[in-house]
Enzyme design. Structure first.
Site, PDB file in Angstrom:
ATOM      1  N   HIS A  58       0.851  -1.189   0.000  1.00  0.00           N
ATOM      2  CA  HIS A  58       0.000   0.000   0.000  1.00  0.00           C
ATOM      3  C   HIS A  58       0.888   1.241   0.000  1.00  0.00           C
ATOM      4  O   HIS A  58       2.067   1.188   0.378  1.00  0.00           O
ATOM      5  CB  HIS A  58      -0.896   0.010   1.233  1.00  0.00           C
ATOM      6  CG  HIS A  58      -1.976  -1.025   1.195  1.00  0.00           C
ATOM      7  ND1 HIS A  58      -3.114  -0.926   1.964  1.00  0.00           N
ATOM      8  CD2 HIS A  58      -2.094  -2.189   0.501  1.00  0.00           C
ATOM      9  CE1 HIS A  58      -3.895  -1.965   1.743  1.00  0.00           C
ATOM     10  NE2 HIS A  58      -3.290  -2.753   0.850  1.00  0.00           N
ATOM     11  N   GLU A  60       1.090   3.933   1.900  1.00  0.00           N
ATOM     12  CA  GLU A  60       1.683   4.350   3.174  1.00  0.00           C
ATOM     13  C   GLU A  60       2.827   3.419   3.576  1.00  0.00           C
ATOM     14  O   GLU A  60       3.885   3.886   4.024  1.00  0.00           O
ATOM     15  CB  GLU A  60       0.621   4.372   4.280  1.00  0.00           C
ATOM     16  CG  GLU A  60      -0.493   5.361   4.050  1.00  0.00           C
ATOM     17  CD  GLU A  60      -1.693   4.784   3.311  1.00  0.00           C
ATOM     18  OE1 GLU A  60      -2.796   5.332   3.459  1.00  0.00           O
ATOM     19  OE2 GLU A  60      -1.538   3.776   2.577  1.00  0.00           O
ATOM     20  N   CYS A  88      -5.935   2.467   5.754  1.00  0.00           N
ATOM     21  CA  CYS A  88      -6.641   1.227   6.066  1.00  0.00           C
ATOM     22  C   CYS A  88      -6.094   0.673   7.383  1.00  0.00           C
ATOM     23  O   CYS A  88      -5.103   1.178   7.909  1.00  0.00           O
ATOM     24  CB  CYS A  88      -6.449   0.218   4.934  1.00  0.00           C
ATOM     25  SG  CYS A  88      -4.809  -0.537   4.902  1.00  0.00           S
ATOM     26  N   CYS A  91      -2.302  -0.257   7.177  1.00  0.00           N
ATOM     27  CA  CYS A  91      -1.444   0.927   7.092  1.00  0.00           C
ATOM     28  C   CYS A  91      -1.453   1.708   8.396  1.00  0.00           C
ATOM     29  O   CYS A  91      -0.415   2.208   8.834  1.00  0.00           O
ATOM     30  CB  CYS A  91      -1.885   1.819   5.939  1.00  0.00           C
ATOM     31  SG  CYS A  91      -1.557   1.067   4.327  1.00  0.00           S
TER      32      CYS A  91
END
Length: 161
Positions: A58, A60, A88, A91
């Site tokens: 992801h 991040e 999310c 993250c």
């Protein structure tokens, strides 16, 4: 105050630009992030889940990994994270472990859910007792596993985190 706001806006715009550009390049979903230290971007990250076949890739997490490598540390104290979307659960966990000073985000988790990126089920799962979760979790060999923890407690010169 406006210089500070202008800088924050520029950093967020960079995260947003990454989210759009990398998505259009076919790297992954529309998510971008930057890590800033002392008023400068030290790392850029973007979602590359599908292009790397890595469900943890992801934006991040990508930005955190790159920032830590650039700084030669596993914590981002003194840094800020700008991300195109509210993090999310995965993250958010990584962000807490990385310990930046502040996080700024653009889209909300509701905005993400509206286009098919809905993480609500993870939050719901975490509230359930282990035996009621969708993904079965079963403890085993605890006494053997505890040996690693016992050794950690005794280990001299370890780097605590």
């Amino acid at each position: 105050m406006s210089d500070f706001s202008d800088s924050r806006n520029a950093f967020m715009r960079e995260a947003i630009k990454l989210s759009i550009d990398k998505m259009k390049e076919g790297k992954g979903g529309p998510f971008g992030a930057v890590v800033v230290k002392n008023g400068e971007i030290i790392a850029r990250g973007f979602n590359n889940v599908t292009s790397s076949n890595d469900p943890t890739a992801h934006a991040e997490v990508d930005a955190i990994r790159k920032a830590c490598q650039a700084l030669g540390t596993f914590q981002l104290t003194g840094c800020e994270l700008y991300t195109s979307c509210e993090p999310c659960p995965m993250c958010l966990g990584a962000i807490y472990w990385a310990r930046p000073d502040k996080v700024y985000y653009g889209n909300t988790k509701a905005d993400a859910a509206a286009i098919g990126f809905d993480d609500a089920f993870i939050y719901e799962e975490l509230e359930k007792p282990l035996d009621q979760r969708t993904l079965p979790l079963q403890q085993m060999l605890r006494e053997e596993a505890l040996e690693g923890f016992r050794e950690w407690v005794k280990l001299e010169g370890k780097t605590e985190y």
